[in-house]
Design a protein around this motif. Sequence first.
Motif, short mmCIF file in Angstrom:
data_model
loop_
_atom_site.label_atom_id
_atom_site.label_comp_id
_atom_site.label_asym_id
_atom_site.label_seq_id
_atom_site.Cartn_x
_atom_site.Cartn_y
_atom_site.Cartn_z
N UNK A 246 0.83 -1.21 0.00
CA UNK A 246 0.00 0.00 0.00
C UNK A 246 0.86 1.25 0.00
N UNK A 247 1.99 1.19 0.70
CA UNK A 247 2.92 2.32 0.68
C UNK A 247 3.48 2.56 -0.72
N UNK A 248 3.84 1.47 -1.40
CA UNK A 248 4.35 1.58 -2.78
C UNK A 248 3.25 2.11 -3.71
N UNK A 249 2.04 1.63 -3.49
CA UNK A 249 0.91 2.05 -4.31
C UNK A 249 0.67 3.55 -4.16
N UNK A 250 0.73 4.04 -2.93
CA UNK A 250 0.52 5.45 -2.68
C UNK A 250 1.61 6.30 -3.33
N UNK A 251 2.84 5.79 -3.30
CA UNK A 251 3.95 6.51 -3.94
C UNK A 251 3.68 6.72 -5.43
N UNK A 252 3.22 5.66 -6.11
CA UNK A 252 2.99 5.77 -7.54
C UNK A 252 1.70 6.53 -7.86
N UNK A 253 0.76 6.54 -6.94
CA UNK A 253 -0.42 7.40 -7.10
C UNK A 253 0.01 8.87 -7.10
N UNK A 254 0.87 9.22 -6.15
CA UNK A 254 1.38 10.59 -6.08
C UNK A 254 2.20 10.93 -7.32
N UNK A 255 2.97 9.96 -7.79
CA UNK A 255 3.78 10.17 -8.99
C UNK A 255 2.88 10.42 -10.20
N UNK A 256 1.79 9.66 -10.28
CA UNK A 256 0.84 9.85 -11.39
C UNK A 256 0.23 11.25 -11.35
N UNK A 257 -0.17 11.67 -10.15
CA UNK A 257 -0.81 12.99 -10.02
C UNK A 257 0.15 14.10 -10.45
N UNK A 273 1.29 1.69 -14.99
CA UNK A 273 1.77 0.32 -15.17
C UNK A 273 2.33 -0.25 -13.87
N UNK A 274 3.00 0.57 -13.11
CA UNK A 274 3.53 0.11 -11.82
C UNK A 274 2.42 -0.09 -10.80
N UNK A 275 1.44 0.80 -10.81
CA UNK A 275 0.29 0.64 -9.93
C UNK A 275 -0.44 -0.67 -10.21
N UNK A 276 -0.48 -1.04 -11.48
CA UNK A 276 -1.13 -2.30 -11.87
C UNK A 276 -0.45 -3.50 -11.22
N UNK A 277 0.87 -3.50 -11.23
CA UNK A 277 1.63 -4.61 -10.63
C UNK A 277 1.35 -4.71 -9.13
N UNK A 278 1.38 -3.56 -8.45
CA UNK A 278 1.17 -3.58 -7.00
C UNK A 278 -0.27 -3.96 -6.65
N UNK A 279 -1.21 -3.55 -7.47
CA UNK A 279 -2.60 -3.92 -7.20
C UNK A 279 -2.78 -5.44 -7.30
N UNK A 280 -2.15 -6.05 -8.28
CA UNK A 280 -2.25 -7.50 -8.44
C UNK A 280 -1.60 -8.22 -7.26
N UNK A 281 -0.48 -7.70 -6.80
CA UNK A 281 0.18 -8.30 -5.64
C UNK A 281 -0.70 -8.20 -4.41
#
Length: 289
Positions: A246-257, A273-281
Amino acid sequence: MWKKKLYTSTPLSTILLRTRKLVKIHSPKDAPLLNPLLQISASCSPYSSPFVRKIEIQFFPTAGGIFFGGPRFYNGNVNLFVKKKNCFCSESQSAEKHQCWNCDATADGTTPFLVCQSCRSVQPVDHSIDYFQILGVERRYNIEVDKLEGKYKDWQKKLHPDLVHSKSQREREYAAEQSARVIDAYRTLTDPLSRAIYILKLENVVVDEEERITDSELLAEIMELREAVEEAEGTQALNQIKAQIQGKMQYWCNSFEDALLNKNYEDATASIQRMTYYKRANEEIIKKL
């Protein structure tokens, strides 16, 4: 003939009123070209008008005259061209008015025209109304997700097919389509990944979620996460891994914004694309919990 009629029958003041923009001269030497055309009344300044709020004027020489952002000046005549996507159309930029199919009432423009405010009839789906408009939030990535549920439930009270069972077949079909679209809007905007993909879609940027990532460091990290999930014993261990993801996901959400605000769609796509990988995990962990 129609062009001649347009040039001679449409008052300049009317054309400028439709633009609703403030005149801005980019080059002083070009001002004389505009001066005669902007003398709408004796009380008007040569370069401003009460009819005009904002016009961004940029000059581009052409064979027929001069283009600037909206109106086209040549030989003393004005023709208003509005750029829509990749074409020009001689239409106003004002919002299209929607009319009820049942009672002919016109939409007030304050709410998406899914249901007529006069006769309460469900309207056919209008795809020009996006998900953000349906759920009453500003079109941006960082939204207050908690506020979406109330608007979603309000629409379902008006659009759910069970509530229009006594109406005509036509309206029942409209209700089913509108209800399904509201559900999709809610599911899309409440999920960070789906919301990101949808925003890029509105920007005409298509994201291939299945495109393989060649970043060896990221791939190695994903493999380690999957191994950790498989070897995890007990709920506590899984929740610890979930918190990391979830921490990694939030990082890439901020990066997307950040990329979206800078209109850097390449970086925005990479973040998705990176968010997709973390969501699947994360989904793998949920299955084991």
